[in-house]
Design a protein around this motif. Structure first.
Motif, PDB file in Angstrom:
ATOM      1  N   VAL A  89     -21.776 -31.788  -7.166  1.00  0.00           N
ATOM      2  CA  VAL A  89     -21.572 -30.462  -6.575  1.00  0.00           C
ATOM      3  C   VAL A  89     -22.915 -29.775  -6.353  1.00  0.00           C
ATOM      4  O   VAL A  89     -23.742 -29.710  -7.269  1.00  0.00           O
ATOM      5  N   GLU A  90     -23.103 -29.271  -5.136  1.00  0.00           N
ATOM      6  CA  GLU A  90     -24.267 -28.440  -4.828  1.00  0.00           C
ATOM      7  C   GLU A  90     -23.848 -26.978  -4.924  1.00  0.00           C
ATOM      8  O   GLU A  90     -22.922 -26.548  -4.230  1.00  0.00           O
ATOM      9  N   ALA A 170     -13.396 -29.669 -10.477  1.00  0.00           N
ATOM     10  CA  ALA A 170     -14.715 -29.895  -9.875  1.00  0.00           C
ATOM     11  C   ALA A 170     -15.654 -28.736 -10.158  1.00  0.00           C
ATOM     12  O   ALA A 170     -16.874 -28.924 -10.249  1.00  0.00           O
ATOM     13  N   CYS A 171     -15.101 -27.535 -10.297  1.00  0.00           N
ATOM     14  CA  CYS A 171     -15.890 -26.350 -10.641  1.00  0.00           C
ATOM     15  C   CYS A 171     -14.947 -25.308 -11.228  1.00  0.00           C
ATOM     16  O   CYS A 171     -14.443 -24.439 -10.507  1.00  0.00           O
ATOM     17  N   MET A 172     -14.719 -25.403 -12.513  1.00  0.00           N
ATOM     18  CA  MET A 172     -13.764 -24.525 -13.191  1.00  0.00           C
ATOM     19  C   MET A 172     -14.485 -23.637 -14.196  1.00  0.00           C
ATOM     20  O   MET A 172     -15.171 -24.119 -15.095  1.00  0.00           O
ATOM     21  N   PHE A 173     -14.311 -22.335 -14.029  1.00  0.00           N
ATOM     22  CA  PHE A 173     -14.733 -21.353 -15.025  1.00  0.00           C
ATOM     23  C   PHE A 173     -13.537 -21.121 -15.947  1.00  0.00           C
ATOM     24  O   PHE A 173     -12.436 -20.808 -15.473  1.00  0.00           O
ATOM     25  N   VAL A 174     -13.733 -21.231 -17.244  1.00  0.00           N
ATOM     26  CA  VAL A 174     -12.617 -21.054 -18.167  1.00  0.00           C
ATOM     27  C   VAL A 174     -13.112 -20.368 -19.434  1.00  0.00           C
ATOM     28  O   VAL A 174     -14.209 -20.655 -19.921  1.00  0.00           O
ATOM     29  N   TYR A 218     -20.437 -26.713  -2.794  1.00  0.00           N
ATOM     30  CA  TYR A 218     -20.185 -27.849  -1.907  1.00  0.00           C
ATOM     31  C   TYR A 218     -20.028 -29.123  -2.730  1.00  0.00           C
ATOM     32  O   TYR A 218     -20.894 -29.466  -3.525  1.00  0.00           O
ATOM     33  N   HIS A 219     -18.921 -29.813  -2.495  1.00  0.00           N
ATOM     34  CA  HIS A 219     -18.530 -30.961  -3.323  1.00  0.00           C
ATOM     35  C   HIS A 219     -18.531 -32.233  -2.483  1.00  0.00           C
ATOM     36  O   HIS A 219     -17.937 -32.270  -1.403  1.00  0.00           O
ATOM     37  N   VAL A 220     -19.190 -33.282  -2.995  1.00  0.00           N
ATOM     38  CA  VAL A 220     -19.161 -34.572  -2.307  1.00  0.00           C
ATOM     39  C   VAL A 220     -17.772 -35.193  -2.429  1.00  0.00           C
ATOM     40  O   VAL A 220     -17.141 -35.574  -1.447  1.00  0.00           O
ATOM     41  N   GLY A 221     -17.272 -35.320  -3.654  1.00  0.00           N
ATOM     42  CA  GLY A 221     -15.943 -35.879  -3.892  1.00  0.00           C
ATOM     43  C   GLY A 221     -15.948 -37.395  -3.952  1.00  0.00           C
ATOM     44  O   GLY A 221     -16.702 -38.063  -3.244  1.00  0.00           O
ATOM     45  N   GLY A 222     -15.107 -37.941  -4.823  1.00  0.00           N
ATOM     46  CA  GLY A 222     -14.979 -39.388  -4.949  1.00  0.00           C
ATOM     47  C   GLY A 222     -16.199 -40.056  -5.527  1.00  0.00           C
ATOM     48  O   GLY A 222     -16.387 -41.267  -5.366  1.00  0.00           O
TER      49      GLY A 222
END
Length: 335
Positions: A89-90, A170-174, A218-222
């Protein structure tokens, strides 16, 4: 205690760390950055120690997968907020501040995500979470910005702060307190759907999940397991069924499980006829595995204090809406 800890789980992701960790360091000045290494066999640790000395390293002894890997790693992190971030992730300027402000202003929000956009097509959302996730009453996930394989262009249609059902892993605030209160991720999931299961238990505990439209990454994924890999098919179907079984309220439970089994069978036939026999077999293996470990899933269901009604569960069937009624975007859905 640090207020914010950005925690990146890594497994053989040396290239992703080299490419994307600089943006995380540059734009996360208010956070402590950790990389939890899942017993990588590449040169990830050497890279971290030589090129990124400011990053704290958590070395796990074996590859626990995404779910249990985070459970193990977060035992070593003391913070009010965890930011669980994929290594591919960028991030962008001001990606943390609006999310934390939103959660600080409403203590009932336990998890939140920014807009997730595609790294290689930055005008569009990315599959893994888009602008916040939902499920229908059969447990099928979709997003604002993504329904099955249909990905929307970001035209600022989802720039608001919006209550959703699930936030992407992929990008979780918790909130750290709530993460541990509800038991963290289900380690038996290994990877895929574990964040949706976690968010379902967050709802059962009386909290909310949000998407923040003024933050984007921004997520590349996989990066770890490509979507064409039959093992990913296995995990998605096995975990999807387990998640539905564990969390669905008693009302309508039997019908929901029966209908899901039928639709999984239809999906398996579709894979066999139009895709690959490996994916068809992966669906069958997913069900065999679920039945083989049924007692474990049964015990987990009994431990969850389930809410009868969660407002962000979509009451219609997203499969019918998309494949029969030809609904392509979130805003076209019948409410």
């Amino acid at each position: 205690m640090n207020q914010i800890a950005v925690v990146i789980l890594n497994y053989n992701g040396q290239k992703h760390l080299a490419d994307f960790l600089p943006s995380v360091i540059q734009y996360s000045s208010d956070a402590t950055i950790y990389v939890a290494d899942n017993a990588s066999t590449d040169s990830s640790l050497e890279l971290l120690k030589s090129e990124f000395p400011s990053v704290k390293i958590i070395e796990l002894k074996e590859n626990h997968g995404f779910a249990q890997g985070y459970n193990e790693a977060l035992e070593f992190v003391d913070a009010e907020y965890y930011v669980l971030l994929n290594s591919d992730v960028e991030v962008t300027p001001n990606w943390i501040e609006p999310v934390i402000e939103l959660m600080n202003n409403d203590r009932t929000i336990a998890a939140c995500q920014p807009k997730i956009k595609a790294f290689y097509q930055k005008s569009h959302f990315e599959y893994a979470g888009a602008a916040g996730g939902f499920i229908d009453h059969l447990g099928y996930p979709f997003c604002r910005g993504r329904i099955f394989q249909e990905i929307e262009q970001d035209l600022k249609q989802y720039d608001d702060n919006h209550e959703v059902f699930w936030a992407t892993g992929a990008c979780m605030f918790v909130r750290a307190e709530v993460f541990h209160q509800v038991g963290g991720f289900d380690g038996d999931f290994f990877a895929h759907m574990e964040e949706i299961d976690l968010c379902w238990r967050i709802h059962h505990a009386g909290y909310k999940v949000y998407a923040c439209g003024s933050s984007e990454v921004y997520h590349v994924g996989g990066g770890t397991l490509h979507k064409s890999n039959p093992y990913k098919t296995f995990l998605n179907f096995r975990n999807g069924l387990a998640m539905l079984y564990k969390n669905h309220p008693d009302k309508g439970f039997s019908l929901a499980i029966f209908t899901r089994l039928i639709l999984d069978g239809v999906a398996g036939i579709k894979f066999l006829l139009f895709d690959s026999w490996e994916d068809c077999w992966a669906v069958a293996r997913a069900h065999f595995d679920f039945y083989a470990h049924f007692l474990s899933w049964y015990k987990k269901r009994k431990q969850i204090q389930r809410k009868d009604v969660i407002s962000t569960v979509y009451r219609r069937n997203i499969v019918w809406q998309h494949f029969i009624d030809d609904v392509q975007t979130y805003n076209e859905l019948q409410r």
